[in-house]
Design a protein around this motif. Structure first.
Motif, PDB file in Angstrom:
ATOM      1  N   LEU A 171      35.407 -72.712  62.495  1.00 15.80           N
ATOM      2  CA  LEU A 171      35.489 -71.452  63.456  1.00 15.80           C
ATOM      3  C   LEU A 171      34.785 -70.259  62.851  1.00 15.80           C
ATOM      4  O   LEU A 171      34.754 -70.107  61.623  1.00 15.80           O
ATOM      5  N   ALA A 172      34.025 -69.641  63.800  1.00 11.81           N
ATOM      6  CA  ALA A 172      33.077 -68.592  63.492  1.00 11.81           C
ATOM      7  C   ALA A 172      34.032 -67.285  62.957  1.00 11.81           C
ATOM      8  O   ALA A 172      34.851 -67.122  63.627  1.00 11.81           O
ATOM      9  N   LEU A 173      33.717 -66.434  61.922  1.00 12.44           N
ATOM     10  CA  LEU A 173      34.245 -65.497  61.552  1.00 12.44           C
ATOM     11  C   LEU A 173      33.603 -64.160  62.144  1.00 12.44           C
ATOM     12  O   LEU A 173      32.411 -64.324  62.767  1.00 12.44           O
ATOM     13  N   SER A 212      26.423 -64.276  59.142  1.00 10.37           N
ATOM     14  CA  SER A 212      27.426 -64.882  59.828  1.00 10.37           C
ATOM     15  C   SER A 212      28.067 -66.019  58.904  1.00 10.37           C
ATOM     16  O   SER A 212      27.377 -66.410  57.809  1.00 10.37           O
ATOM     17  N   ALA A 213      29.362 -66.116  59.212  1.00  7.35           N
ATOM     18  CA  ALA A 213      30.073 -67.068  58.142  1.00  7.35           C
ATOM     19  C   ALA A 213      31.278 -68.014  59.175  1.00  7.35           C
ATOM     20  O   ALA A 213      31.575 -67.690  60.349  1.00  7.35           O
ATOM     21  N   ALA A 214      31.495 -68.888  58.640  1.00 10.62           N
ATOM     22  CA  ALA A 214      32.579 -69.713  59.284  1.00 10.62           C
ATOM     23  C   ALA A 214      33.401 -70.249  58.329  1.00 10.62           C
ATOM     24  O   ALA A 214      33.499 -70.523  57.061  1.00 10.62           O
ATOM     25  N   ILE A 215      34.759 -70.792  58.711  1.00 13.55           N
ATOM     26  CA  ILE A 215      35.878 -71.150  57.932  1.00 13.55           C
ATOM     27  C   ILE A 215      36.338 -72.810  58.624  1.00 13.55           C
ATOM     28  O   ILE A 215      36.382 -72.797  59.763  1.00 13.55           O
ATOM     29  N   ASP A 216      36.576 -73.564  57.796  1.00 10.50           N
ATOM     30  CA  ASP A 216      37.052 -74.762  58.316  1.00 10.50           C
ATOM     31  C   ASP A 216      38.416 -74.670  58.614  1.00 10.50           C
ATOM     32  O   ASP A 216      39.277 -73.859  58.087  1.00 10.50           O
ATOM     33  N   ARG A 217      38.915 -75.337  59.947  1.00 19.68           N
ATOM     34  CA  ARG A 217      40.049 -75.205  60.419  1.00 19.68           C
ATOM     35  C   ARG A 217      41.169 -75.706  59.430  1.00 19.68           C
ATOM     36  O   ARG A 217      42.280 -75.344  59.231  1.00 19.68           O
ATOM     37  N   ALA A 218      40.807 -76.940  58.542  1.00 19.37           N
ATOM     38  CA  ALA A 218      41.906 -77.221  57.792  1.00 19.37           C
ATOM     39  C   ALA A 218      42.018 -76.049  56.529  1.00 19.37           C
ATOM     40  O   ALA A 218      43.190 -75.931  56.000  1.00 19.37           O
ATOM     41  N   GLY A 219      41.150 -75.383  56.219  1.00 22.44           N
ATOM     42  CA  GLY A 219      41.281 -74.208  55.257  1.00 22.44           C
ATOM     43  C   GLY A 219      42.284 -73.152  55.852  1.00 22.44           C
ATOM     44  O   GLY A 219      42.976 -72.653  55.135  1.00 22.44           O
ATOM     45  N   ARG A 252      54.893 -78.183  59.403  1.00 19.55           N
ATOM     46  CA  ARG A 252      53.827 -78.810  59.888  1.00 19.55           C
ATOM     47  C   ARG A 252      52.708 -77.917  60.743  1.00 19.55           C
ATOM     48  O   ARG A 252      53.261 -77.398  61.725  1.00 19.55           O
ATOM     49  N   ILE A 253      51.541 -77.876  60.441  1.00 20.99           N
ATOM     50  CA  ILE A 253      50.582 -76.975  60.975  1.00 20.99           C
ATOM     51  C   ILE A 253      49.443 -77.607  61.649  1.00 20.99           C
ATOM     52  O   ILE A 253      48.585 -78.360  60.751  1.00 20.99           O
ATOM     53  N   ARG A 254      49.143 -77.550  62.768  1.00 20.80           N
ATOM     54  CA  ARG A 254      47.962 -78.068  63.628  1.00 20.80           C
ATOM     55  C   ARG A 254      46.966 -76.813  63.975  1.00 20.80           C
ATOM     56  O   ARG A 254      47.510 -76.146  64.798  1.00 20.80           O
ATOM     57  N   VAL A 255      45.766 -76.843  63.560  1.00 23.57           N
ATOM     58  CA  VAL A 255      45.055 -75.824  63.867  1.00 23.57           C
ATOM     59  C   VAL A 255      43.794 -76.390  64.818  1.00 23.57           C
ATOM     60  O   VAL A 255      43.103 -77.115  64.364  1.00 23.57           O
ATOM     61  N   GLY A 256      44.001 -76.011  65.990  1.00 17.18           N
ATOM     62  CA  GLY A 256      42.974 -76.183  66.946  1.00 17.18           C
ATOM     63  C   GLY A 256      41.705 -75.240  67.098  1.00 17.18           C
ATOM     64  O   GLY A 256      41.753 -74.297  66.399  1.00 17.18           O
ATOM     65  N   ASP A 311      44.357 -63.234  74.773  1.00 22.35           N
ATOM     66  CA  ASP A 311      43.136 -63.215  75.734  1.00 22.35           C
ATOM     67  C   ASP A 311      42.407 -64.510  75.044  1.00 22.35           C
ATOM     68  O   ASP A 311      42.061 -64.539  73.930  1.00 22.35           O
ATOM     69  N   GLY A 312      41.851 -65.080  75.742  1.00 27.66           N
ATOM     70  CA  GLY A 312      40.923 -66.412  75.650  1.00 27.66           C
ATOM     71  C   GLY A 312      41.917 -67.653  75.059  1.00 27.66           C
ATOM     72  O   GLY A 312      41.353 -68.485  74.417  1.00 27.66           O
ATOM     73  N   GLY A 313      43.088 -67.710  75.468  1.00 25.24           N
ATOM     74  CA  GLY A 313      43.775 -68.620  75.125  1.00 25.24           C
ATOM     75  C   GLY A 313      43.522 -69.831  76.067  1.00 25.24           C
ATOM     76  O   GLY A 313      43.086 -69.722  77.118  1.00 25.24           O
ATOM     77  N   GLY A 314      43.792 -71.225  75.606  1.00 25.83           N
ATOM     78  CA  GLY A 314      43.493 -72.227  76.728  1.00 25.83           C
ATOM     79  C   GLY A 314      43.715 -73.447  75.732  1.00 25.83           C
ATOM     80  O   GLY A 314      44.390 -73.592  74.722  1.00 25.83           O
ATOM     81  N   ALA A 315      43.295 -74.504  76.477  1.00 26.50           N
ATOM     82  CA  ALA A 315      43.569 -75.883  75.799  1.00 26.50           C
ATOM     83  C   ALA A 315      43.052 -76.093  74.444  1.00 26.50           C
ATOM     84  O   ALA A 315      41.928 -75.474  74.318  1.00 26.50           O
ATOM     85  N   ASP A 316      43.541 -77.012  73.569  1.00 24.28           N
ATOM     86  CA  ASP A 316      42.949 -77.157  72.183  1.00 24.28           C
ATOM     87  C   ASP A 316      41.724 -78.222  72.193  1.00 24.28           C
ATOM     88  O   ASP A 316      41.793 -78.998  73.167  1.00 24.28           O
ATOM     89  N   GLY A 317      41.158 -78.083  71.363  1.00 25.67           N
ATOM     90  CA  GLY A 317      39.780 -78.893  71.044  1.00 25.67           C
ATOM     91  C   GLY A 317      40.494 -79.869  70.163  1.00 25.67           C
ATOM     92  O   GLY A 317      41.591 -80.326  69.997  1.00 25.67           O
ATOM     93  N   GLY A 318      39.580 -80.363  69.114  1.00 28.54           N
ATOM     94  CA  GLY A 318      39.960 -81.198  67.944  1.00 28.54           C
ATOM     95  C   GLY A 318      40.960 -80.334  67.088  1.00 28.54           C
ATOM     96  O   GLY A 318      40.926 -79.071  66.984  1.00 28.54           O
ATOM     97  N   GLU A 319      41.883 -81.271  66.374  1.00 29.50           N
ATOM     98  CA  GLU A 319      42.750 -80.389  65.607  1.00 29.50           C
ATOM     99  C   GLU A 319      42.712 -80.742  64.087  1.00 29.50           C
ATOM    100  O   GLU A 319      42.181 -81.873  63.636  1.00 29.50           O
ATOM    101  N   GLY A 320      43.017 -79.768  63.147  1.00 29.77           N
ATOM    102  CA  GLY A 320      43.086 -80.274  61.773  1.00 29.77           C
ATOM    103  C   GLY A 320      44.589 -79.986  61.363  1.00 29.77           C
ATOM    104  O   GLY A 320      45.304 -79.451  62.168  1.00 29.77           O
TER     105      GLY A 320
END
Length: 209
Positions: A105-107, A114-121, A140-144, A197-206
């Motif tokens: 996910l982009a920061l 530019s930088a990004a962080i892993d969803r599992a992080g 239990r936490i699932r990050v999409g 704003d920008g909410g929607g369906a999830d993609g892949g999940e960590g």
């Protein structure tokens, strides 16, 4: 977390809070396709040059030419070959247009970096924040790509957990805010949802525990 890479160049120039999604460079796929095309083209060129200087055509090229001239379009082998080529071409086309890097996910851009962080992080950061709260037996936490789903058991108020985790998410500095849903084992009465704003369906999940 990763710093600026070729895959993250698309996020440059985006304003605060509007970082673009990262795109994978597809280096391995491009190298594989280029190598295959180069080998086939080299073999054909060598055979054509050999024929031009008076050598007989290779048996494999003569056999392919004969098969193409004699087989009908409704032949099973022709249909299988066409289907395989279609699937392979569709896969390569998908690789060319799909962003990829679903784990990242982009920061928010800072200056020209530019930088990004892993969803599992992100999941581990949220789990560490929740570990300091009382009344949580299991979490239990699932990050999409657009939403964080939190399921917990215990007597901790879901609204309190939601506020703490929202503060932690804000500290990460994501370019696009994630929707945060906190749910408990008590059913609908124990659900706290956000609708930014920008909410929607999830993609892949960590997943982080």
């Amino acid at each position: 977390m990763t710093g600026e890479e070729p895959a993250a160049q698309d996020a440059r120039g985006a304003g605060p809070g509007r970082a673009r999604r990262l795109r994978a460079p597809r280096t391995a796929a491009a190298a594989l396709v280029a190598t295959g095309v180069l080998m086939i083209a080299g073999a054909l060129l060598y055979d054509v040059v050999a024929v031009r200087v008076g050598q007989p055509a290779r048996r494999w090229r003569a056999q392919i030419a004969d098969e193409l001239a004699t087989r009908h379009l409704d032949d099973l082998a022709v249909l299988v070959g066409a289907g395989t080529a279609t699937v392979l071409g569709g896969w390569l086309l998908w690789l060319a247009v799909a962003p990829g890097l679903r784990r990242w996910l982009a920061l928010r851009p800072y200056g020209g970096t530019s930088a990004a962080i892993d969803r599992a992080g992100i999941g581990h950061l949220l789990a560490d924040r929740a570990a300091g709260l009382d009344g949580i037996d299991h979490l239990r936490i699932r990050v999409g790509r657009r939403r964080v789903r939190v399921s917990l058991t215990g007597v901790a108020p879901p609204a309190l957990v939601q506020r703490q985790l929202r503060d932690e998410l804000d500290r990460v500095g994501l370019g696009r805010p994630l929707r945060l849903d906190v749910r408990t084992a008590r059913g609908a009465a124990g659900v706290v949802e956000e609708h930014p704003d920008g909410g929607g369906a999830d993609g892949g999940e960590g997943v982080a525990r």
